[in-house]
Design a protein around this motif. Structure first.
Motif, PDB file in Angstrom:
ATOM      1  N   ILE A  11     -81.560 -38.943 -68.436  1.00  0.00           N
ATOM      2  CA  ILE A  11     -81.217 -40.286 -68.904  1.00  0.00           C
ATOM      3  C   ILE A  11     -79.885 -40.246 -69.641  1.00  0.00           C
ATOM      4  O   ILE A  11     -79.644 -39.346 -70.451  1.00  0.00           O
ATOM      5  CB  ILE A  11     -82.304 -40.811 -69.856  1.00  0.00           C
ATOM      6  CG1 ILE A  11     -83.641 -40.881 -69.131  1.00  0.00           C
ATOM      7  CG2 ILE A  11     -81.920 -42.154 -70.432  1.00  0.00           C
ATOM      8  CD1 ILE A  11     -84.802 -41.176 -70.028  1.00  0.00           C
ATOM      9  N   SER A  12     -79.045 -41.228 -69.376  1.00  0.00           N
ATOM     10  CA  SER A  12     -77.772 -41.387 -70.089  1.00  0.00           C
ATOM     11  C   SER A  12     -77.753 -42.756 -70.749  1.00  0.00           C
ATOM     12  O   SER A  12     -78.103 -43.754 -70.127  1.00  0.00           O
ATOM     13  CB  SER A  12     -76.596 -41.283 -69.124  1.00  0.00           C
ATOM     14  OG  SER A  12     -76.544 -40.012 -68.535  1.00  0.00           O
ATOM     15  N   SER A  13     -77.304 -42.796 -71.987  1.00  0.00           N
ATOM     16  CA  SER A  13     -77.235 -44.078 -72.687  1.00  0.00           C
ATOM     17  C   SER A  13     -76.025 -44.878 -72.221  1.00  0.00           C
ATOM     18  O   SER A  13     -75.044 -44.315 -71.727  1.00  0.00           O
ATOM     19  CB  SER A  13     -77.140 -43.866 -74.198  1.00  0.00           C
ATOM     20  OG  SER A  13     -75.900 -43.289 -74.533  1.00  0.00           O
ATOM     21  N   LYS A  14     -76.121 -46.177 -72.384  1.00  0.00           N
ATOM     22  CA  LYS A  14     -74.959 -47.021 -72.159  1.00  0.00           C
ATOM     23  C   LYS A  14     -73.970 -46.743 -73.290  1.00  0.00           C
ATOM     24  O   LYS A  14     -74.370 -46.401 -74.410  1.00  0.00           O
ATOM     25  CB  LYS A  14     -75.347 -48.503 -72.141  1.00  0.00           C
ATOM     26  CG  LYS A  14     -76.125 -48.885 -70.910  1.00  0.00           C
ATOM     27  CD  LYS A  14     -76.388 -50.376 -70.878  1.00  0.00           C
ATOM     28  CE  LYS A  14     -77.085 -50.747 -69.577  1.00  0.00           C
ATOM     29  NZ  LYS A  14     -77.383 -52.186 -69.513  1.00  0.00           N
ATOM     30  N   LYS A  15     -72.697 -46.901 -72.988  1.00  0.00           N
ATOM     31  CA  LYS A  15     -71.644 -46.624 -73.973  1.00  0.00           C
ATOM     32  C   LYS A  15     -71.879 -47.444 -75.239  1.00  0.00           C
ATOM     33  O   LYS A  15     -72.128 -48.636 -75.186  1.00  0.00           O
ATOM     34  CB  LYS A  15     -70.278 -46.951 -73.379  1.00  0.00           C
ATOM     35  CG  LYS A  15     -69.125 -46.498 -74.240  1.00  0.00           C
ATOM     36  CD  LYS A  15     -67.833 -46.552 -73.464  1.00  0.00           C
ATOM     37  CE  LYS A  15     -66.662 -46.056 -74.277  1.00  0.00           C
ATOM     38  NZ  LYS A  15     -66.671 -44.649 -74.537  1.00  0.00           N
ATOM     39  N   GLY A  16     -71.833 -46.754 -76.373  1.00  0.00           N
ATOM     40  CA  GLY A  16     -72.026 -47.409 -77.657  1.00  0.00           C
ATOM     41  C   GLY A  16     -73.471 -47.622 -78.058  1.00  0.00           C
ATOM     42  O   GLY A  16     -73.744 -48.129 -79.142  1.00  0.00           O
ATOM     43  N   ARG A  17     -74.417 -47.221 -77.199  1.00  0.00           N
ATOM     44  CA  ARG A  17     -75.837 -47.455 -77.498  1.00  0.00           C
ATOM     45  C   ARG A  17     -76.604 -46.140 -77.637  1.00  0.00           C
ATOM     46  O   ARG A  17     -77.827 -46.107 -77.545  1.00  0.00           O
ATOM     47  CB  ARG A  17     -76.452 -48.337 -76.415  1.00  0.00           C
ATOM     48  CG  ARG A  17     -75.764 -49.723 -76.395  1.00  0.00           C
ATOM     49  CD  ARG A  17     -76.357 -50.655 -75.416  1.00  0.00           C
ATOM     50  NE  ARG A  17     -77.658 -51.120 -75.893  1.00  0.00           N
ATOM     51  CZ  ARG A  17     -78.453 -51.903 -75.162  1.00  0.00           C
ATOM     52  NH1 ARG A  17     -78.074 -52.322 -73.964  1.00  0.00           N
ATOM     53  NH2 ARG A  17     -79.629 -52.291 -75.630  1.00  0.00           N
ATOM     54  N   GLU A  18     -75.876 -45.055 -77.892  1.00  0.00           N
ATOM     55  CA  GLU A  18     -76.497 -43.737 -78.009  1.00  0.00           C
ATOM     56  C   GLU A  18     -77.550 -43.699 -79.117  1.00  0.00           C
ATOM     57  O   GLU A  18     -78.657 -43.193 -78.903  1.00  0.00           O
ATOM     58  CB  GLU A  18     -75.422 -42.659 -78.279  1.00  0.00           C
ATOM     59  CG  GLU A  18     -74.415 -42.490 -77.170  1.00  0.00           C
ATOM     60  CD  GLU A  18     -73.244 -43.467 -77.226  1.00  0.00           C
ATOM     61  OE1 GLU A  18     -72.388 -43.387 -76.330  1.00  0.00           O
ATOM     62  OE2 GLU A  18     -73.180 -44.312 -78.151  1.00  0.00           O
ATOM     63  N   LYS A  19     -77.208 -44.230 -80.286  1.00  0.00           N
ATOM     64  CA  LYS A  19     -78.143 -44.208 -81.415  1.00  0.00           C
ATOM     65  C   LYS A  19     -79.396 -45.020 -81.098  1.00  0.00           C
ATOM     66  O   LYS A  19     -80.518 -44.588 -81.388  1.00  0.00           O
ATOM     67  CB  LYS A  19     -77.463 -44.741 -82.676  1.00  0.00           C
ATOM     68  CG  LYS A  19     -78.343 -44.691 -83.892  1.00  0.00           C
ATOM     69  CD  LYS A  19     -77.631 -45.193 -85.134  1.00  0.00           C
ATOM     70  CE  LYS A  19     -78.564 -45.156 -86.328  1.00  0.00           C
ATOM     71  NZ  LYS A  19     -77.944 -45.695 -87.527  1.00  0.00           N
ATOM     72  N   GLU A  20     -79.208 -46.180 -80.492  1.00  0.00           N
ATOM     73  CA  GLU A  20     -80.346 -47.033 -80.135  1.00  0.00           C
ATOM     74  C   GLU A  20     -81.285 -46.320 -79.163  1.00  0.00           C
ATOM     75  O   GLU A  20     -82.507 -46.323 -79.347  1.00  0.00           O
ATOM     76  CB  GLU A  20     -79.832 -48.326 -79.499  1.00  0.00           C
ATOM     77  CG  GLU A  20     -80.917 -49.260 -79.039  1.00  0.00           C
ATOM     78  CD  GLU A  20     -80.382 -50.473 -78.299  1.00  0.00           C
ATOM     79  OE1 GLU A  20     -81.222 -51.269 -77.833  1.00  0.00           O
ATOM     80  OE2 GLU A  20     -79.150 -50.642 -78.175  1.00  0.00           O
ATOM     81  N   SER A  82     -81.116 -49.791 -72.702  1.00  0.00           N
ATOM     82  CA  SER A  82     -80.058 -49.064 -73.397  1.00  0.00           C
ATOM     83  C   SER A  82     -79.562 -47.847 -72.628  1.00  0.00           C
ATOM     84  O   SER A  82     -78.738 -47.103 -73.122  1.00  0.00           O
ATOM     85  CB  SER A  82     -80.542 -48.636 -74.790  1.00  0.00           C
ATOM     86  OG  SER A  82     -81.686 -47.814 -74.685  1.00  0.00           O
ATOM     87  N   PHE A  83     -80.074 -47.656 -71.414  1.00  0.00           N
ATOM     88  CA  PHE A  83     -79.631 -46.507 -70.625  1.00  0.00           C
ATOM     89  C   PHE A  83     -79.049 -46.958 -69.294  1.00  0.00           C
ATOM     90  O   PHE A  83     -79.415 -47.996 -68.761  1.00  0.00           O
ATOM     91  CB  PHE A  83     -80.767 -45.501 -70.414  1.00  0.00           C
ATOM     92  CG  PHE A  83     -82.040 -46.113 -69.893  1.00  0.00           C
ATOM     93  CD1 PHE A  83     -82.262 -46.215 -68.540  1.00  0.00           C
ATOM     94  CD2 PHE A  83     -83.010 -46.571 -70.770  1.00  0.00           C
ATOM     95  CE1 PHE A  83     -83.435 -46.767 -68.056  1.00  0.00           C
ATOM     96  CE2 PHE A  83     -84.186 -47.120 -70.302  1.00  0.00           C
ATOM     97  CZ  PHE A  83     -84.399 -47.220 -68.941  1.00  0.00           C
ATOM     98  N   GLU A  84     -78.100 -46.170 -68.788  1.00  0.00           N
ATOM     99  CA  GLU A  84     -77.412 -46.504 -67.540  1.00  0.00           C
ATOM    100  C   GLU A  84     -78.023 -45.833 -66.330  1.00  0.00           C
ATOM    101  O   GLU A  84     -78.191 -46.446 -65.305  1.00  0.00           O
ATOM    102  CB  GLU A  84     -75.929 -46.098 -67.638  1.00  0.00           C
ATOM    103  CG  GLU A  84     -75.140 -46.951 -68.569  1.00  0.00           C
ATOM    104  CD  GLU A  84     -73.687 -46.549 -68.607  1.00  0.00           C
ATOM    105  OE1 GLU A  84     -73.360 -45.417 -68.227  1.00  0.00           O
ATOM    106  OE2 GLU A  84     -72.880 -47.390 -69.022  1.00  0.00           O
ATOM    107  N   ALA A  85     -78.266 -44.560 -66.459  1.00  0.00           N
ATOM    108  CA  ALA A  85     -78.690 -43.814 -65.281  1.00  0.00           C
ATOM    109  C   ALA A  85     -79.945 -43.015 -65.582  1.00  0.00           C
ATOM    110  O   ALA A  85     -80.048 -42.394 -66.626  1.00  0.00           O
ATOM    111  CB  ALA A  85     -77.586 -42.870 -64.834  1.00  0.00           C
ATOM    112  N   THR A  86     -80.864 -43.047 -64.658  1.00  0.00           N
ATOM    113  CA  THR A  86     -82.021 -42.175 -64.768  1.00  0.00           C
ATOM    114  C   THR A  86     -82.269 -41.533 -63.423  1.00  0.00           C
ATOM    115  O   THR A  86     -82.063 -42.130 -62.368  1.00  0.00           O
ATOM    116  CB  THR A  86     -83.293 -42.926 -65.201  1.00  0.00           C
ATOM    117  OG1 THR A  86     -83.593 -43.914 -64.226  1.00  0.00           O
ATOM    118  CG2 THR A  86     -83.151 -43.559 -66.562  1.00  0.00           C
ATOM    119  N   SER A  87     -82.679 -40.312 -63.488  1.00  0.00           N
ATOM    120  CA  SER A  87     -83.085 -39.576 -62.307  1.00  0.00           C
ATOM    121  C   SER A  87     -84.394 -38.905 -62.681  1.00  0.00           C
ATOM    122  O   SER A  87     -84.492 -38.289 -63.752  1.00  0.00           O
ATOM    123  CB  SER A  87     -82.035 -38.532 -61.939  1.00  0.00           C
ATOM    124  OG  SER A  87     -82.487 -37.700 -60.896  1.00  0.00           O
TER     125      SER A  87
END
Length: 95
Positions: A11-20, A82-87
């Motif tokens: 999982i990767s967070s969307k930019k600026g939403r890492e803490k969330e 809050s995440f962009e990509a999941t595999s």
């Protein structure tokens, strides 16, 4: 045959939403580990790329996974968007 369900999710967070995302994953992990059908639920963050996570999930069977996916806190996590990509990779224990 082993009926347990093992998944690895990237999982990767969307930019600026890492803490969330980090806090949302912590909440889900804490509650998931208390579920009757959960064997293992671990979250690891890439220290070189904050906001990238690997989840290791192990449930006793498909019903336990389905129950987990229907919990209010799991649904809330997915709704945060809050995440962009999941595999997700289905795994098996070698014996």
């Amino acid at each position: 045959m082993n009926k347990s369900i093992i998944k690895t999710a990237f999982i990767s967070s969307k930019k600026g939403r890492e803490k969330e995302l980090r806090e949302s994953l912590r909440e889900v992990a804490h509650k998931t580990r208390a579920e009757k059908g959960c064997i293992q639920f671990e979250i690891h963050e890439n220290m070189d790329k904050p906001g990238e996570f690997i989840l290791w999930e192990h449930f006793v069977d498909k019903q336990a996974l389905d129950d987990h996916l229907n919990k209010s806190y799991t649904k809330k996590y997915f709704e945060t968007n809050s995440f962009e990509a999941t595999s997700v990779i289905n795994m098996a224990i070698l014996k």
